[in-house]
Design a protein around this motif. Structure first.
Motif, PDB file in Angstrom:
ATOM      1  N   PHE A  38       7.548  -0.599  14.959  1.00  0.00           N
ATOM      2  CA  PHE A  38       6.741  -0.267  13.741  1.00  0.00           C
ATOM      3  C   PHE A  38       6.081  -1.461  13.147  1.00  0.00           C
ATOM      4  N   GLY A  39       4.762  -1.691  13.151  1.00  0.00           N
ATOM      5  CA  GLY A  39       4.281  -2.614  12.238  1.00  0.00           C
ATOM      6  C   GLY A  39       4.001  -2.197  11.130  1.00  0.00           C
ATOM      7  N   VAL A  40       4.621  -2.790  10.002  1.00  0.00           N
ATOM      8  CA  VAL A  40       4.640  -2.222   8.460  1.00  0.00           C
ATOM      9  C   VAL A  40       3.554  -3.049   7.466  1.00  0.00           C
TER      10      VAL A  40
ATOM     11  N   GLY B  23       7.244  -6.816   8.975  1.00  0.00           N
ATOM     12  CA  GLY B  23       5.864  -6.873   8.250  1.00  0.00           C
ATOM     13  C   GLY B  23       4.796  -7.627   8.960  1.00  0.00           C
ATOM     14  N   ARG B  24       3.880  -6.575   9.390  1.00  0.00           N
ATOM     15  CA  ARG B  24       2.896  -7.023  10.171  1.00  0.00           C
ATOM     16  C   ARG B  24       1.561  -7.781   9.498  1.00  0.00           C
ATOM     17  N   GLY B  25       1.666  -7.712   8.281  1.00  0.00           N
ATOM     18  CA  GLY B  25       0.744  -8.600   7.490  1.00  0.00           C
ATOM     19  C   GLY B  25      -0.119  -7.490   6.608  1.00  0.00           C
ATOM     20  N   PRO B  26      -1.001  -8.107   5.924  1.00  0.00           N
ATOM     21  CA  PRO B  26      -1.245  -9.435   5.934  1.00  0.00           C
ATOM     22  C   PRO B  26      -0.436 -10.473   5.275  1.00  0.00           C
ATOM     23  N   GLY B  27      -0.472 -11.646   5.668  1.00  0.00           N
ATOM     24  CA  GLY B  27       0.448 -12.802   5.023  1.00  0.00           C
ATOM     25  C   GLY B  27       0.273 -14.078   5.786  1.00  0.00           C
ATOM     26  N   SER B  28       1.337 -14.855   5.665  1.00  0.00           N
ATOM     27  CA  SER B  28       1.272 -16.308   6.362  1.00  0.00           C
ATOM     28  C   SER B  28       1.286 -16.258   7.704  1.00  0.00           C
TER      29      SER B  28
END
Length: 228
Positions: A91-93, A63-68
């Motif tokens: 792979f950035g998802v 999980g490449r973001g956005p997020g914490s």
């Protein structure tokens, strides 16, 4: 078909999932501030259940973001380390895409506005149309104050659904946005089981990149850079 491992620590949840020939094996837990401790054991569990060694993987995703900010760095570090050591594509998802896909698959919803609480009275948000598991972006990812959120102008007869923690800021959102929503799913969290499905499609499309080229997406840093 590909064999992939996806992991995510972008929110208060920690998760990982294996994709093998269309089958998904996953782990998910709400573990605030325990991502570093929980992520590697989760990976060991799903790999063991799938009967796989790391060398059997064709690629990795996260999980490449956005997020914490902290969670994204944890997931990126683990994923990049594994992909680099195995010489596999990474792979950035998007966490927002994963939220939209989860709502689509679980509740058969088609018009989704995934939003995550970005703190500082802001939300990370995007919008998608989903059909047969395929997502079409209707509003690009951004970070905004909830009072500025507007639904995409794609018609007045659309049943929009708000998904994710950003919708806990409901009271601050504009009346037209509230009126345009048919329902909200604020408790849904980004999860690796949806990310690994998105990664499988990206793998088939040849979109994998070397580990060192895949970086988290913070959005807030990008916005600050554009305004500077």
């Amino acid at each position: 078909m590909a064999t992939l491992l996806a992991l995510d620590a972008s929110s208060s949840a920690c998760s990982c999932a294996v994709w093998r020939d269309g089958e998904v094996i996953s782990r998910f837990a709400l573990t605030p501030r325990e991502h570093t401790r929980r992520l590697m054991p989760m990976i060991d569990e799903v790999m063991a259940e799938a009967g796989l060694a790391l060398a059997d993987l064709d690629g990795l995703a996260y999980g490449r973001g956005p997020g914490s900010f902290t969670g994204l760095r944890i997931a990126a570090g683990v994923a990049q380390g594994l992909a680099f050591g195995l010489e596999r594509p990474l792979f950035g998802v998007s966490t927002l895409e994963a939220l939209a896909l989860a709502a689509h698959r679980r509740h058969h919803l088609r018009h989704l506005v995934p939003a995550l609480d970005a703190r500082m009275n802001e939300i990370y948000v995007a919008a998608y149309h989903c059909h047969d598991g395929v997502l079409t972006c209707l509003m690009a990812e951004s970070v905004i104050k909830p009072e500025y959120l507007r639904l995409p102008p794609v018609g007045n007869d659309i049943d929009w659904c708000g998904v994710g923690s950003g919708w806990t800021l409901w009271e601050a959102m504009p009346v037209p946005t509230k009126d345009g929503l048919s329902q909200r799913l604020p408790d849904l969290q980004p999860a690796a089981d949806e990310m690994v499905r998105l990664a499988a499609r990206a793998f088939d499309a040849g979109e994998g990149r070397p580990a060192q080229e895949v970086t988290p997406v913070y959005l807030r840093d990008q916005v600050a850079s554009r305004r500077g």
